[in-house]
Design an enzyme around this catalytic site. Structure first.
Site, PDB file in Angstrom:
ATOM      1  CB  SER A   1      -0.967  -0.039   1.187  1.00  0.00           C
ATOM      2  OG  SER A   1      -2.023   0.878   1.013  1.00  0.00           O
TER       3      SER A   1
ATOM      4  CD  GLU B   1      -5.413  -4.284  -4.004  1.00  0.00           C
ATOM      5  OE1 GLU B   1      -5.492  -3.872  -2.832  1.00  0.00           O
ATOM      6  OE2 GLU B   1      -4.356  -4.702  -4.512  1.00  0.00           O
TER       7      GLU B   1
ATOM      8  CG  HIS C   1      -5.516  -2.705   0.577  1.00  0.00           C
ATOM      9  ND1 HIS C   1      -4.873  -2.480  -0.628  1.00  0.00           N
ATOM     10  CD2 HIS C   1      -4.893  -1.906   1.484  1.00  0.00           C
ATOM     11  CE1 HIS C   1      -3.916  -1.583  -0.454  1.00  0.00           C
ATOM     12  NE2 HIS C   1      -3.908  -1.221   0.820  1.00  0.00           N
TER      13      HIS C   1
END
EC number: 3.1.1.7
Length: 649
Positions: free
Chosen positions: A276, A405, A518
């Site tokens: 990320s 995601e 995610h």
């Protein structure tokens, strides 16, 4: 008399002895202490900053030396708040590196109090501005073979490091000059995160992979990204230059490179990896002129610099910074005339106040008030512009995404609409309300195109509406920027391998509707399923072993494929990616990922934007009515959809 080998945070290297103690007794005491503390002496490493003592752990039958809380910069407090990091002062005693450091100042997520799925991402140590510390995991055998002090290239006993080759997975690995080093950078939207989280524990990675692993804290939020330099006279430019969180990272990476041999590592065999915002940080460190060439191998998990949340203009950052100053009652209007007063005021504000007030500038899903800023220094231009002139022929990149995601962010930003445990049958009007909110900054033509693209034409419309919004968020903010950036990296000469993680882990605490979230791949890349004390299924342990192997092989060779396995390079012409899944029926290689959906974002939508700009002009030329414009857009999308069915992805 009991003799303790426990050390305080910093111990003197020698202590004055009373003159009345006979020399023979001194020697006897010295030999006795050496025998008692001999095991601990093996844990002392001489770094360029001073000696540090770690602790020993045994993992999978292998010993690993762990060093936590090594300072790499002076505490960024008082006059150093908002400034670039300053290297730590050297110390002379032995530093106790067995405790976890503080987490850099941030706010906790407490939408679901007591929920472990949320809690694993919250700080597990006290928050403090004094937070710039490094952690290192080093296989004991390799460290004792190759570990060399920073002042002479020798072991503490004065002998040169041997030149034995180590064996890993049956393949000889040339470790004459030390082991590969993997450096982890955590995520958290540049607003939260900590290297100390349990999920980032690298015991297994270091032991099983026979590699050195390191991580570090860096400043987040306004403490790491307050950018005011353009608003102040040039002599005050360093008061709040912005991107100091990236400068923290750069200093930590340099420290690790300088001290690689001390821990048994090879400074020319380093890999950055992160997820990320940590992934985008890896991207920034590889591309910035400040750190260019420092490391040439990077693994990027669900984050690239071209993503909308991953960078901001100088103008936007200044606007947010001035709002924070006013929210802290420090009068941003005086920045040009009396910047010293304003910055003195901001440095006197309690850290908690700044940490809370900065969130006033949060402007919607994944629109965080802090992000890497195009400052003309660390980031001279926007990411895709930088890419146009980059020479990446010697760079190796492993990058990818997870299947879902967007769902995590969708839940948090629209918590009044959704439940974390159960799927929601969302009416069409609520669907449109959310989509228009998420993409409110786009033109009307763009929004209509996005809504058309992510409208479900079959199945249960209510549940499909929820799923389609999640896909739109994931595609726009993560997968499609990664896809676009991977193509650009390959075009500039980098060796790119792409993965796609599709397994919903049995340990997930989130609702089934959220899918493969995610961050779900992190535990697998770190090898956590190999920990037999944790409740994973056998197929998940195999997947964890495979994914850890991919990381290790990539760190060692630049190619994540196992011996005899096919994993071709990714390129725009041949967008082949590897699927990490427990389903043996699924082919491991595919093309894309999400090629059709990403073509919409990366190729088609920019054209819609340009068309909308032409039609919105106030020139004397005739303009197309909005209705006809939208019908035209819909028709073009329909044609694109029809053409897709004749392509193989």
């Amino acid at each position: 008399m009991a003799i303790s080998c426990r050390q305080s945070r910093v111990l003197p290297m020698s202590l004055p002895l009373p003159l009345t103690i006979p020399l023979p007794l001194v020697l006897v005491l010295s030999l006795h202490l050496s025998g008692v503390c001999g095991v601990i002496d093996r844990l002392v490493v001489q770094t360029s900053s001073g000696p540090v003592r770690g602790r020993s752990v045994t993992v999978q039958g292998r010993e690993v030396h762990v060093y936590t809380g090594i300072p790499y910069a002076k505490p960024p407090v008082e006059d150093l708040r908002f400034r670039k990091p300053v290297p730590a002062e050297p110390w002379h005693g032995v530093l106790d590196a067995t405790g976890l450091s503080a987490t850099c100042v941030q706010e906790r997520y407490e939408y679901f109090p007591g929920f472990s799925g949320e809690e694993i991402w919250n700080p597990n140590t006290n928050v403090s501005e004094d937070c710039l510390y490094i952690n290192v995991w080093a296989p004991a055998k390799a460290r004792l073979r190759h570990g060399r002090g920073a002042n002479g290239g020798e072991h503490p006993n004065g002998k040169q490091a041997d030149t034995d080759h180590l064996i890993h997975n049956g393949n000889p690995q040339n470790t004459t000059n030390g082991l590969p080093i993997l450096i982890w950078i955590y995520g958290g939207g540049f607003m939260t995160g900590s290297a100390t989280l349990d999920i980032y524990n690298a015991d297994i990675m270091a032991a099983v992979g026979n590699v050195i692993v390191a991580s570090f804290q860096y400043r987040v939020g306004a403490f790491g990204f307050l950018h005011l330099a353009p608003e102040m006279p040039s002599e005050f430019a360093e008061e709040a230059p912005g991107n100091v969180g990236l400068w923290d990272q750069a200093l930590a990476i340099r420290w690790l490179k300088d001290n690689a041999h001390a821990f048994g590592g090879n400074p020319e065999w380093m890999t950055l990896f992160g997820e990320s915002a940590g992934s985008s940080s890896v991207n920034a460190q590889l591309m910035s002129p400040v750190t260019r060439g420092l490391v040439k191998r990077g693994m990027m998990q669900s984050g690239t610099m071209n993503a909308p949340w991953s960078h901001m203009t100088s103008e936007k950052a200044v606007e947010i910074g001035k709002a924070l100053i006013n929210d802290c009652n420090c009068n941003a209007s005086m920045l040009k005339t009396n910047p010293a007063h304003v910055m003195s005021c901001m440095r006197s504000v309690d850290a908690k106040t700044i940490s809370v007030q900065q969130w006033n500038s949060y402007s919607g899903i994944l629109s965080f008030p802090s992000a890497p800023t195009i400052d003309g220094a660390f980031l001279p231009a926007d990411p895709m512009t930088l890419m146009k002139t980059a020479d990446l022929k010697d760079y190796d990149i492993l990058m990818g995404n997870v299947r879902d995601e967007g769902t995590y962010f969708l839940l948090y930003d629209f918590i009044d609409y959704f439940d974390k445990d159960d799927a929601t049958a969302l009416p069409r009007d609520k669907y449109l309300e959310i989509m228009n909110n998420i993409f409110g900054k786009a033109t009307q033509a763009e929004r209509e195109a996005i809504i058309f693209q992510y409208t479900s034409w079959e199945g249960n419309p209510g549940y499909q509406n929820q799923q389609q919004i999640g896909r739109a968020v994931g595609d726009h903010f993560f997968t499609c920027p990664t896809n676009e950036y991977a193509q650009a990296l390959a075009e500039r000469g980098a060796s790119v391998h792409y993965y796609y993680f599709t397994h919903r882990t049995s340990t997930s605490l989130w609702g089934e509707w959220m899918g493969v979230l995610h961050g779900d791949e992190i535990e697998y890349f770190f090898g956590q399923p190999l920990n037999n004390s944790l409740q994973y299924r056998p197929v998940e342990r195999e997947l964890g072993k495979r994914m850890l192997s991919a990381v290790i092989e990539f760190a060692k060779t630049g190619n994540p494929a196992q011996d005899g396995e096919e994993w071709p390079n990714f390129s725009k012409e041949d967008p082949v990616y590897y699927i990490f899944s427990t389903d043996d029926k699924i082919e491991k290689l595919a093309r894309g990922p999400l090629a059709a959906r990403c073509s919409f974002w990366n190729d088609y939508l920019p054209k819609v934007r340009s068309w909308a700009g032409t039609c919105d002009g106030d020139s004397g030329s005739a303009s197309i009515s909005p209705r006809l414009q939208l019908l035209g857009i819909a028709a073009l999308i329909y044609i694109c959809a029809a053409l897709r069915t004749k392509r193989v992805f």
